[in-house]
Design a protein around this motif. Structure first.
Motif, PDB file in Angstrom:
ATOM      1  N   ASP A 157      -1.287   4.632   0.298  1.00 36.58           N
ATOM      2  CA  ASP A 157       0.598   4.622   0.349  1.00 36.58           C
ATOM      3  C   ASP A 157       1.365   4.220  -0.039  1.00 36.58           C
ATOM      4  O   ASP A 157       2.107   3.678   0.449  1.00 36.58           O
ATOM      5  N   CYS A 158       1.378   3.590  -1.658  1.00 28.60           N
ATOM      6  CA  CYS A 158       1.767   2.993  -2.296  1.00 28.60           C
ATOM      7  C   CYS A 158       2.912   4.065  -2.944  1.00 28.60           C
ATOM      8  O   CYS A 158       2.576   5.483  -2.853  1.00 28.60           O
ATOM      9  N   LEU A 159       3.836   3.510  -3.189  1.00 25.17           N
ATOM     10  CA  LEU A 159       4.705   4.263  -3.975  1.00 25.17           C
ATOM     11  C   LEU A 159       5.696   4.231  -5.035  1.00 25.17           C
ATOM     12  O   LEU A 159       6.085   2.697  -5.086  1.00 25.17           O
ATOM     13  N   ILE A 160       5.383   4.469  -6.395  1.00 24.25           N
ATOM     14  CA  ILE A 160       5.029   4.489  -7.875  1.00 24.25           C
ATOM     15  C   ILE A 160       6.618   4.789  -7.991  1.00 24.25           C
ATOM     16  O   ILE A 160       6.109   6.477  -8.538  1.00 24.25           O
ATOM     17  N   SER A 161       7.977   4.908  -8.595  1.00 27.86           N
ATOM     18  CA  SER A 161       8.935   5.709  -8.764  1.00 27.86           C
ATOM     19  C   SER A 161       9.009   5.528 -10.281  1.00 27.86           C
ATOM     20  O   SER A 161       7.779   5.101 -11.324  1.00 27.86           O
ATOM     21  N   ALA A 169      -3.525  -4.374 -13.279  1.00 28.39           N
ATOM     22  CA  ALA A 169      -3.733  -4.634 -13.188  1.00 28.39           C
ATOM     23  C   ALA A 169      -4.286  -3.820 -11.543  1.00 28.39           C
ATOM     24  O   ALA A 169      -5.159  -2.848 -12.019  1.00 28.39           O
ATOM     25  N   LEU A 170      -4.021  -4.779 -10.272  1.00 27.75           N
ATOM     26  CA  LEU A 170      -4.749  -4.486  -9.121  1.00 27.75           C
ATOM     27  C   LEU A 170      -3.508  -4.508  -7.657  1.00 27.75           C
ATOM     28  O   LEU A 170      -2.688  -5.174  -7.706  1.00 27.75           O
ATOM     29  N   LEU A 171      -3.757  -3.046  -6.962  1.00 28.41           N
ATOM     30  CA  LEU A 171      -2.614  -3.258  -6.505  1.00 28.41           C
ATOM     31  C   LEU A 171      -3.544  -2.792  -5.215  1.00 28.41           C
ATOM     32  O   LEU A 171      -3.711  -2.198  -4.465  1.00 28.41           O
ATOM     33  N   GLY A 172      -2.381  -3.467  -4.267  1.00 28.82           N
ATOM     34  CA  GLY A 172      -3.203  -3.382  -3.046  1.00 28.82           C
ATOM     35  C   GLY A 172      -2.332  -1.587  -2.258  1.00 28.82           C
ATOM     36  O   GLY A 172      -2.068  -1.489  -2.967  1.00 28.82           O
ATOM     37  N   ASP A 173      -2.473  -2.039  -0.565  1.00 32.02           N
ATOM     38  CA  ASP A 173      -1.974  -0.867  -0.108  1.00 32.02           C
ATOM     39  C   ASP A 173      -0.795  -0.669   0.463  1.00 32.02           C
ATOM     40  O   ASP A 173       0.049  -2.672   0.178  1.00 32.02           O
ATOM     41  N   ARG A 174       0.221  -0.282   0.172  1.00 33.12           N
ATOM     42  CA  ARG A 174       1.578   0.074   0.468  1.00 33.12           C
ATOM     43  C   ARG A 174       2.562  -0.743  -0.528  1.00 33.12           C
ATOM     44  O   ARG A 174       3.365  -1.357  -0.241  1.00 33.12           O
ATOM     45  N   LYS A 176       5.386  -0.929  -3.220  1.00 27.90           N
ATOM     46  CA  LYS A 176       6.553  -0.222  -3.847  1.00 27.90           C
ATOM     47  C   LYS A 176       6.592  -0.648  -5.648  1.00 27.90           C
ATOM     48  O   LYS A 176       6.875  -2.067  -5.153  1.00 27.90           O
ATOM     49  N   LEU A 177       6.935  -0.303  -6.437  1.00 24.57           N
ATOM     50  CA  LEU A 177       7.418  -0.283  -7.219  1.00 24.57           C
ATOM     51  C   LEU A 177       8.658   0.269  -7.868  1.00 24.57           C
ATOM     52  O   LEU A 177       8.107   2.054  -7.459  1.00 24.57           O
TER      53      LEU A 177
END
Length: 339
Positions: A157-161, A169-174, A176-177
């Motif tokens: 449920d991430c949003l990468i624009s 990099a390691l990204l968690g849940d939710r 937004k970039l």
């Protein structure tokens, strides 16, 4: 050892071979084999470390490094079981060794969305490039023309624009970039040498925990060796800069144009006003606030509000501002009475 998803470890070298390439004189242990670089505090028998400042003398005495690079004045302080290279520019020599032993994994081949996505709920917009080893969690969306470097892990449920770059990099849940964010670029580090400044390879990662938001055109640098970490639910505005090795707590708020220098630590629930700046290796206590335009050059205790440049506790800053204003008014009045 640097994360193998992001850094390739090259062939090991003997201490003698390293000294020949990096510029230094072997004092002992020329046949010792070295396969990695590391700081004094975390180096093991296969790693080379360096002493760049006398304040780390205790770390030198306790290091487990297989080899240390030191100035001539510190040879006797090096552990007896470690190989020793003497150099008048120890940090620059260590940087050169790093480039010989480690190499960032490059984006030589792109993979398909099907290879990276957890399932068909992942949306990949046109123009996205995905490096080998990328994984994207369920329900996430990757905006047009974004580049995700090799090995990057993106939660659910991430949003990468559009127009974002993410590497190392390691990204968690939710997470937004927003558009134009730059995550995981090399942190700013240079060591002095006779030939001029030498870039220090940046071998760490960026970790964005669950619920982090990063505004448009903001930059978060990867660590020099340890990680840059942004805590859960921290919200970062547009045009914010966070340097390497920073550890930012949970629920922090950073307004636009905030600048955080390298190796800064902030507690949970901190707030930084617009154009706030923090010097390197500073600790911001839990719940502390830095007012807009504040320039922090000393540790901020938990719960305090600091303002001004150099920043100081708010009440002290206001008292000094009022006093200065009164002094200016009195001088102006005295001048006018004489005229």
């Amino acid at each position: 050892m640097p994360d193998p998803r992001f850094f390739q470890t090259l062939s090991p070298l003997t201490v003698a071979a390293l000294a020949e390439h990096i510029g230094g004189e072997v004092v002992r242990g020329g046949d010792v084999v070295i396969s990695a670089v590391a700081p004094l505090s975390s180096a093991d028998r296969g790693a080379i470390a360096f002493l760049g400042d006398r304040k780390f003398a205790a770390a030198l005495a306790e290091t487990k490094a297989g080899c240390v690079i030191v100035p001539s004045s510190a040879v006797d302080a090096a552990p007896a079981d470690a190989a020793v290279i003497v150099s008048g520019e120890a940090q620059a020599a260590w940087a050169r060794a790093s480039a010989l032993l480690h190499r960032p994994v490059r984006l030589d081949r792109a993979i398909s969305a099907a290879e990276a996505a957890e399932d068909d709920t992942v949306v990949i917009e046109p123009g996205v490039i995905l490096g080998e080893g990328v994984r994207i969690g369920r329900g996430s969306r990757i905006g047009a023309n974004t580049v995700i470097g090799p090995g990057v892990q993106i939660g659910r449920d991430c949003l990468i624009s559009p127009g974002v770059t993410v590497g190392f990099a390691l990204l968690g849940d939710r997470v937004k970039l927003l558009a134009g964010a730059r995550i995981g670029e090399a942190g700013f580090g240079a060591a002095g040498s006779k030939a001029g400044p030498v870039d220090i390879p940046q071998l760490g990662r960026v970790i964005l925990q669950d619920g982090v938001t990063v505004g448009a055109n903001s930059c978060i640098d990867r660590g020099a060796y340890d990680d840059t970490v942004i805590g859960e639910n921290t919200k970062i505005d547009n045009l914010v800069m966070i340097g390497h090795n920073c550890v930012i707590g949970r629920n922090n708020l950073m307004a636009a144009h905030t600048g955080i220098s390298g190796s800064v630590t902030s507690g949970d629930n901190c707030i930084f006003g617009g154009r706030a700046g923090v010097g390197d290796h500073i600790t911001i206590g839990e719940g502390a606030r830095v007012a807009a335009g504040g320039g922090v050059l000393a540790d901020v205790p938990p719960g305090e509000i600091w303002s001004g440049y150099p920043a100081k506790p708010l009440r002290q800053f206001l008292r000094e501002t009022v006093w200065l204003s009164k002094q200016a008014s009195q001088k102006k009045g005295a001048k006018e009475s004489k005229e």
